[in-house]
Motif scaffolding. Sequence first.
Motif, PDB file in Angstrom:
ATOM      1  N   VAL A  45      -8.192  -0.728   4.073  1.00 55.47           N
ATOM      2  CA  VAL A  45      -9.532  -0.677   3.480  1.00 55.47           C
ATOM      3  C   VAL A  45      -9.844   0.711   2.929  1.00 55.47           C
ATOM      4  CG1 VAL A  45     -10.478  -2.537   4.914  1.00 55.47           C
ATOM      5  CG2 VAL A  45     -10.717  -0.163   5.664  1.00 55.47           C
ATOM      6  N   ILE A  46      -9.089   1.711   3.373  1.00 57.35           N
ATOM      7  CA  ILE A  46      -9.240   3.061   2.844  1.00 57.35           C
ATOM      8  C   ILE A  46      -8.223   3.330   1.737  1.00 57.35           C
ATOM      9  CG2 ILE A  46      -9.040   5.518   3.412  1.00 57.35           C
ATOM     10  CD1 ILE A  46     -10.121   4.923   6.157  1.00 57.35           C
ATOM     11  N   ASP A  47      -6.986   2.892   1.978  1.00 53.70           N
ATOM     12  CA  ASP A  47      -5.865   3.313   1.141  1.00 53.70           C
ATOM     13  C   ASP A  47      -5.453   2.300   0.066  1.00 53.70           C
ATOM     14  OD1 ASP A  47      -3.756   5.212   0.606  1.00 53.70           O
ATOM     15  OD2 ASP A  47      -2.374   3.794   1.529  1.00 53.70           O
ATOM     16  N   ARG A  48      -5.765   1.009   0.273  1.00 54.77           N
ATOM     17  CA  ARG A  48      -5.272  -0.007  -0.649  1.00 54.77           C
ATOM     18  C   ARG A  48      -6.381  -0.989  -1.027  1.00 54.77           C
ATOM     19  NH1 ARG A  48       0.272  -1.047  -0.397  1.00 54.77           N
ATOM     20  NH2 ARG A  48      -0.173  -2.485  -2.105  1.00 54.77           N
ATOM     21  N   LYS A  49      -7.512  -0.478  -1.457  1.00 56.12           N
ATOM     22  CA  LYS A  49      -8.618  -1.364  -1.823  1.00 56.12           C
ATOM     23  C   LYS A  49      -8.243  -2.278  -2.982  1.00 56.12           C
ATOM     24  CE  LYS A  49     -12.363   1.690  -0.296  1.00 56.12           C
ATOM     25  NZ  LYS A  49     -13.627   2.365  -0.678  1.00 56.12           N
ATOM     26  N   SER A  50      -7.434  -1.786  -3.895  1.00 54.58           N
ATOM     27  CA  SER A  50      -7.057  -2.591  -5.052  1.00 54.58           C
ATOM     28  C   SER A  50      -6.296  -3.841  -4.624  1.00 54.58           C
ATOM     29  CB  SER A  50      -6.217  -1.773  -6.025  1.00 54.58           C
ATOM     30  OG  SER A  50      -5.032  -1.301  -5.408  1.00 54.58           O
ATOM     31  N   PHE A  51      -5.470  -3.721  -3.581  1.00 52.24           N
ATOM     32  CA  PHE A  51      -4.758  -4.897  -3.067  1.00 52.24           C
ATOM     33  C   PHE A  51      -5.744  -5.936  -2.547  1.00 52.24           C
ATOM     34  CE2 PHE A  51      -3.520  -6.918   0.956  1.00 52.24           C
ATOM     35  CZ  PHE A  51      -2.588  -7.824   0.472  1.00 52.24           C
ATOM     36  N   LEU A  52      -6.734  -5.500  -1.770  1.00 50.81           N
ATOM     37  CA  LEU A  52      -7.718  -6.432  -1.226  1.00 50.81           C
ATOM     38  C   LEU A  52      -8.543  -7.082  -2.335  1.00 50.81           C
ATOM     39  CD1 LEU A  52      -8.810  -4.249   1.814  1.00 50.81           C
ATOM     40  CD2 LEU A  52      -7.464  -6.352   1.904  1.00 50.81           C
ATOM     41  N   GLN A  53      -8.838  -6.341  -3.372  1.00 51.22           N
ATOM     42  CA  GLN A  53      -9.545  -6.914  -4.518  1.00 51.22           C
ATOM     43  C   GLN A  53      -8.699  -7.975  -5.204  1.00 51.22           C
ATOM     44  OE1 GLN A  53     -10.256  -3.220  -6.542  1.00 51.22           O
ATOM     45  NE2 GLN A  53     -12.251  -2.872  -5.572  1.00 51.22           N
ATOM     46  N   GLU A  54      -7.397  -7.737  -5.305  1.00 51.95           N
ATOM     47  CA  GLU A  54      -6.496  -8.719  -5.909  1.00 51.95           C
ATOM     48  C   GLU A  54      -6.436  -9.999  -5.073  1.00 51.95           C
ATOM     49  OE1 GLU A  54      -2.802  -6.686  -6.223  1.00 51.95           O
ATOM     50  OE2 GLU A  54      -3.542  -5.249  -7.726  1.00 51.95           O
ATOM     51  N   ILE A  55      -6.381  -9.840  -3.757  1.00 47.02           N
ATOM     52  CA  ILE A  55      -6.371 -11.006  -2.866  1.00 47.02           C
ATOM     53  C   ILE A  55      -7.660 -11.801  -3.023  1.00 47.02           C
ATOM     54  CG2 ILE A  55      -6.522 -11.677  -0.422  1.00 47.02           C
ATOM     55  CD1 ILE A  55      -3.690 -11.075  -1.271  1.00 47.02           C
ATOM     56  N   ASN A  56      -8.778 -11.085  -3.111  1.00 43.88           N
ATOM     57  CA  ASN A  56     -10.068 -11.755  -3.243  1.00 43.88           C
ATOM     58  C   ASN A  56     -10.135 -12.575  -4.519  1.00 43.88           C
ATOM     59  OD1 ASN A  56     -12.571 -12.208  -1.977  1.00 43.88           O
ATOM     60  ND2 ASN A  56     -13.596 -10.798  -3.375  1.00 43.88           N
ATOM     61  N   ALA A  57      -9.558 -12.057  -5.588  1.00 41.68           N
ATOM     62  CA  ALA A  57      -9.587 -12.767  -6.866  1.00 41.68           C
ATOM     63  C   ALA A  57      -8.581 -13.906  -6.915  1.00 41.68           C
ATOM     64  CB  ALA A  57      -9.298 -11.777  -8.002  1.00 41.68           C
ATOM     65  N   LYS A  58      -7.487 -13.777  -6.186  1.00 39.47           N
ATOM     66  CA  LYS A  58      -6.390 -14.747  -6.295  1.00 39.47           C
ATOM     67  C   LYS A  58      -6.611 -16.006  -5.474  1.00 39.47           C
ATOM     68  CE  LYS A  58      -1.332 -15.004  -5.947  1.00 39.47           C
ATOM     69  NZ  LYS A  58      -0.098 -14.252  -5.638  1.00 39.47           N
ATOM     70  N   TYR A  59      -7.288 -15.882  -4.306  1.00 40.54           N
ATOM     71  CA  TYR A  59      -7.415 -17.015  -3.384  1.00 40.54           C
ATOM     72  C   TYR A  59      -8.881 -17.356  -3.141  1.00 40.54           C
ATOM     73  CZ  TYR A  59      -2.551 -15.812  -2.344  1.00 40.54           C
ATOM     74  OH  TYR A  59      -1.214 -15.527  -2.446  1.00 40.54           O
ATOM     75  N   GLN A  78     -18.445  -2.408   4.180  1.00 43.31           N
ATOM     76  CA  GLN A  78     -18.644  -0.964   4.077  1.00 43.31           C
ATOM     77  C   GLN A  78     -17.677  -0.355   3.065  1.00 43.31           C
ATOM     78  OE1 GLN A  78     -19.614   1.566   7.599  1.00 43.31           O
ATOM     79  NE2 GLN A  78     -17.577   2.419   7.300  1.00 43.31           N
ATOM     80  N   ALA A  79     -16.465  -0.883   3.005  1.00 48.40           N
ATOM     81  CA  ALA A  79     -15.467  -0.366   2.077  1.00 48.40           C
ATOM     82  C   ALA A  79     -15.669  -0.866   0.653  1.00 48.40           C
ATOM     83  CB  ALA A  79     -14.075  -0.744   2.558  1.00 48.40           C
ATOM     84  N   GLY A  80     -16.611  -1.794   0.471  1.00 48.68           N
ATOM     85  CA  GLY A  80     -16.856  -2.334  -0.859  1.00 48.68           C
ATOM     86  C   GLY A  80     -15.859  -3.383  -1.287  1.00 48.68           C
ATOM     87  N   VAL A  81     -15.154  -3.996  -0.314  1.00 52.70           N
ATOM     88  CA  VAL A  81     -14.173  -5.037  -0.644  1.00 52.70           C
ATOM     89  C   VAL A  81     -14.379  -6.267   0.252  1.00 52.70           C
ATOM     90  CG1 VAL A  81     -12.371  -3.626  -1.684  1.00 52.70           C
ATOM     91  CG2 VAL A  81     -12.502  -3.782   0.811  1.00 52.70           C
TER      92      VAL A  81
END
Length: 258
Positions: A45-59, A78-81
């Motif tokens: 949640v600190i280092d790879r927010k872009s990955f979590l955003q991709e997961i959110n969009a994909k599934y 809190q992390a915005g994801v």
Amino acid sequence: MSQSCILFCRCSAGIISDGKLHAIGELVAGTEADVYELHDLCELVIDRKSFLQEINAKYTAKILIACYPRAVGKMLEQAGVPLSGMQVLNFRELSAENIQKKLRDDLSFPEGKPKYQRVKSALEVPAWFPVIDPEKCTLCGQCARFCLFGVYRFQDKKLEVVNPLNCKNLCPACGRTCPASAIIFPRLKENLVLSGAEPGQLKIDWNISKGESMFSMLQQRNQNRRSILKSGIVQQAEEERRKALEQYEKQNPDPGHL
């Protein structure tokens, strides 16, 4: 957009045993699904927010095997994801067998070969940091005043975690002093509200009638007990903060650093 995936947090904080982590890893590796093994969620949640955003969009649905749902949800917010369509299977409380049963029976994931991906963080320090529960926070600012390391910013009646990696590993002191139990440390081993457990729902109304001295006596005893307990918690917090400061001073011998 795909329908669903499984996210397994291979937590590095030691909140569950290595044996249990291994057992959960084995069962997800035998599940026919898109599986992501996260090393670990607090770091990502600190280092790879872009990955979590991709997961959110994909599934559309994300099954997250991790710790307390309250801790996970507030941390992602809190992390915005925040993850839409997220369901948390709490490995603090559920056995590996119960998690497997929920995946197979309740969520209809069949046994089989997964599409398996390991996702790692590049952080070089423990991802130990506080998470604010905004629904409980009264904006008193006590945590920001208690913290010595600039983790929080409290300004214009707004509280934020602005420097999460400034927080000292294994120091939940600010959270212990929070009068509203609004601070969460997801990596805390203790199974408490402070680590993300849901606060107890039981409430007792002692104000039954003015004439019942028994209830007044019990109420006073209860208040005294809470006062003693609170005093012990504050002492514990002071000791944790002292140890964190000693650790900081060893790592930063120049007093101008703080």
